[in-house]
Design an enzyme around this catalytic site. Structure first.
Site, mmCIF file in Angstrom:
data_model
loop_
_atom_site.group_PDB
_atom_site.id
_atom_site.type_symbol
_atom_site.label_atom_id
_atom_site.label_comp_id
_atom_site.label_asym_id
_atom_site.label_seq_id
_atom_site.Cartn_x
_atom_site.Cartn_y
_atom_site.Cartn_z
ATOM 1 N N LEU A 1 0.817 -1.207 0.000
ATOM 2 C CA LEU A 1 0.000 0.000 0.000
ATOM 3 C C LEU A 1 0.854 1.261 0.000
ATOM 4 C CD1 LEU A 1 -2.844 1.241 0.181
ATOM 5 C CD2 LEU A 1 -2.630 1.123 2.684
ATOM 6 N N ASP A 2 0.655 2.107 -1.014
ATOM 7 C CA ASP A 2 1.312 3.411 -1.128
ATOM 8 C C ASP A 2 2.833 3.315 -1.123
ATOM 9 O OD1 ASP A 2 -1.138 4.779 -1.246
ATOM 10 O OD2 ASP A 2 -1.294 4.787 0.930
ATOM 11 N N GLU A 3 3.377 2.183 -1.561
ATOM 12 C CA GLU A 3 4.825 2.025 -1.590
ATOM 13 C C GLU A 3 5.339 1.672 -2.982
ATOM 14 O OE1 GLU A 3 6.330 -0.545 1.416
ATOM 15 O OE2 GLU A 3 5.235 0.425 3.047
#
Length: 279
Positions: A222-224
């Site tokens: 997530l969001d990486e």
């Protein structure tokens, strides 16, 4: 004369540029611009070449280039044509508005084929600009069913990319795998300490002095995913929550549109969890 963009990534070695340009010259292709980058740490070579000329078969050109390159090379010959995209939204309109206005005036570099939302909030706006809007409700559904219904809509179109324009649902690993390297998200990632709801209110209460946003490719983490663009803006004690939200939305729009321009012009390479970008 046709315009072509050629993207090449491969292990670095002596003579790559000579080999590549030799193949293009043999095909009577004229190089208009060529940019190269060598990742010394990983011994990797990247190049983006803009050229003009006529080719009968792009697959044959790709094969001729591969024959002169190291093993594990990747070659992509791209004819100039607009990308086809779908936009996923929830309730916030600011990013969608920027995309649809540019689409309306043919300055986006892509065609928006549809908008998919898990609320009806943005239907009227989308349809007023002539874009089909599909409502896919998430309430009371398992994630698998919700995503299957989204895919059913997406499969009606021949799409290059999915743009998450403040789509506030976490996509499953299975969904991301089906569209690997083709999902772009905008995130307020310069507020890393403020997870969950109301990040801008949390930032206000903490008294931050810089806010920002990041556009990135979506991965299982997530969001990486690989970062495409980032920007920040300074704020101070005069900013209340409304002012911070307003400033945040402006920078989110800027970052997302900049990242889309780079992607639609084929200027972005993904290398591991990083990007190489030729501006």
């Amino acid at each position: 004369m046709n315009e072509l963009t050629i993207l090449i990534s491969c292990p670095d070695q002596v003579g790559l540029v000579t080999n590549i340009t030799g193949v293009l010259a043999s095909q009577q292709l004229n190089i208009v611009a060529m940019r190269e980058f060598v990742d010394e740490a990983n011994k990797a070579f990247f190049t983006r070449i803009a050229c003009t000329g006529n080719i009968d078969n792009k697959n044959q050109l790709e094969q001729k280039l591969l024959e002169t390159l190291p093993n594990d090379a990747e070659v992509n010959v791209i004819a100039h044509q607009e990308k086809q995209i779908a936009v996923l939204v929830t309730k916030e309109y600011h990013c969608l508005a920027e995309i649809l206005i540019k689409n309306q005036f043919k300055t986006l570099g892509a065609n928006v084929k549809c908008v998919i939302g898990n609320y009806e909030s943005l239907r009227d706006f989308s349809e007023k600009l002539g874009i089909p809007y599909f409502f896919v409700d998430h309430v009371g559904k398992e994630k698998a069913q919700f995503e299957a219904e989204i895919k059913e809509v997406l499969n009606r179109f021949d799409l290059d990319y999915l743009v998450l324009a403040k789509f506030m649902r976490i996509l499953s690993a299975d969904f991301v795998k089906d569209y690997a390297g083709r999902v772009i998200n905008i995130h307020h990632s310069f507020l890393p300490a403020f997870i969950g709801a109301n990040p801008y209110r949390q930032a206000f209460e903490r008294g931050v002095k810089i806010i920002g946003a990041t556009a990135h490719f979506v991965t299982d983490n997530l969001d990486e995913g690989p970062i495409i663009t980032q920007h920040t803006t300074h704020i101070d004690h005069n900013f209340g929550v409304k002012e911070i939200v307003r400033a945040g939305k402006e920078i989110e729009k800027k970052v997302l549109l900049e990242s889309l321009e780079l992607i639609f012009e084929d200027r972005v390479f993904v290398s591991g969890n990083k990007t190489v970008i030729f501006k």
